[in-house]
Design a protein around this motif. Sequence first.
Motif, mmCIF file in Angstrom:
data_model
loop_
_atom_site.group_PDB
_atom_site.id
_atom_site.type_symbol
_atom_site.label_atom_id
_atom_site.label_comp_id
_atom_site.label_asym_id
_atom_site.label_seq_id
_atom_site.Cartn_x
_atom_site.Cartn_y
_atom_site.Cartn_z
ATOM 1 N N THR A 144 13.363 -2.540 -3.738
ATOM 2 C CA THR A 144 11.947 -2.519 -4.117
ATOM 3 C C THR A 144 11.725 -3.490 -5.264
ATOM 4 O OG1 THR A 144 11.677 -0.214 -3.437
ATOM 5 C CG2 THR A 144 10.058 -1.086 -4.981
ATOM 6 N N ASP A 169 -0.294 -4.862 -0.973
ATOM 7 C CA ASP A 169 -0.271 -3.869 0.107
ATOM 8 C C ASP A 169 1.041 -3.882 0.884
ATOM 9 O OD1 ASP A 169 -1.281 -1.814 1.697
ATOM 10 O OD2 ASP A 169 -2.237 -3.202 3.114
ATOM 11 N N HIS A 170 2.143 -3.775 0.138
ATOM 12 C CA HIS A 170 3.459 -3.728 0.784
ATOM 13 C C HIS A 170 4.277 -2.602 0.160
ATOM 14 C CE1 HIS A 170 7.345 -4.773 2.396
ATOM 15 N NE2 HIS A 170 6.760 -5.659 3.182
ATOM 16 N N PRO A 171 4.884 -1.744 0.966
ATOM 17 C CA PRO A 171 5.608 -0.582 0.425
ATOM 18 C C PRO A 171 6.830 -0.939 -0.409
ATOM 19 C CG PRO A 171 5.968 -0.793 2.795
ATOM 20 C CD PRO A 171 4.874 -1.742 2.452
ATOM 21 N N ARG A 174 6.156 -2.373 -5.844
ATOM 22 C CA ARG A 174 5.614 -1.263 -6.608
ATOM 23 C C ARG A 174 5.535 -1.617 -8.096
ATOM 24 N NH1 ARG A 174 3.384 -0.121 -2.805
ATOM 25 N NH2 ARG A 174 3.445 1.766 -1.540
ATOM 26 N N TYR A 200 1.951 4.585 -7.909
ATOM 27 C CA TYR A 200 2.685 3.392 -7.489
ATOM 28 C C TYR A 200 3.929 3.127 -8.336
ATOM 29 C CZ TYR A 200 -1.775 2.453 -5.159
ATOM 30 O OH TYR A 200 -2.907 2.543 -4.387
ATOM 31 N N GLU A 202 7.624 3.292 -9.682
ATOM 32 C CA GLU A 202 8.948 3.668 -9.191
ATOM 33 C C GLU A 202 10.057 3.398 -10.203
ATOM 34 O OE1 GLU A 202 10.132 2.901 -5.248
ATOM 35 O OE2 GLU A 202 8.164 3.359 -4.387
#
Length: 307
Positions: A144, A169-171, A174, A200, A202
């Motif tokens: 990530t 807009d991408h998982p 973050r 959002y 992490e």
Amino acid sequence: MKISGHTMGTPEYTVIEAIKLFHDIGIEGAEIVIQDGYCSGISCACSKEELALVKKAAEENRIEISCLTPYNSYFNSLDEQIRTAEIDAILKVIDACEYLGAHFIRIYGGNLQAGDTANLLERRAKLVESMQFLGERAAEKDVTLLIENHFNTMAVSAKETVDLIREIDHPAVRILYDQANLNFTEQEDYKAAIEIQQQYVEYMHVKDLVFKEGVAFNSSEVSHPDESERNVYTRIVGEGIIPWAEILKMVKEYGYDGWLSLEYERRWHPDDIPDASIGMKKSAEYLKKIITEQEKALLSRNNWVIT
């Protein structure tokens, strides 16, 4: 929550020595700088031989590599040669994460000097494009990308960071929450920052500070302010003004149970704080005390409800 040491805090140590120190002071992870010419960092080439030594040291000392931290920032450059070079550098770091078993990379949200308003929409579009591309590559390796709340980027405030994340807009892209950065750049207080962005978040950086009297924030660099520009002094965690007990309680209520990385800023401000063997150790002990007390309080409340 788990505590990680950051090699920004260990400029007198090699990466291998820093990993051993983190084990000795009782923390579980290591956030490692990726930058040429820094004693406590991995080189940008990220050679297999270099990474193998780091991996061996981490395994022997039971330290998890929590995050890799490169200093690339021109993901929003309108010069395609520059932007492509920055992207290629992060692709190497993604591969290094896979080898080391790390799952996070700290990312600057572009490069934007304070007061620079030229071609903002075009540069933001390039940043979004860069992060979407890198997000795809990162997701393939279970990594990530963490855009940090950071001055001289397109993510200075919590609100700006959230707006950027939503546009990307991408998982696999973050937020890295850094309340100290928000404080000294005079952005949101912790309550507002957590409410705005916590869904959002992490990863978290933990550091502390006190303000200089009558000095406004300024920085000509993305990585750190020059001594002449600083509006704060850095401090051991628990000896400054950041209300870490309240912050940890609130993020926990929002469901955060991730890394607390001690971004102990001895690399940049060695006159403010002692060697990491002293100051990072005290910082970790302070965080552990908060976590333990909050866990006991929660258990006590639950037992009272059951009774």
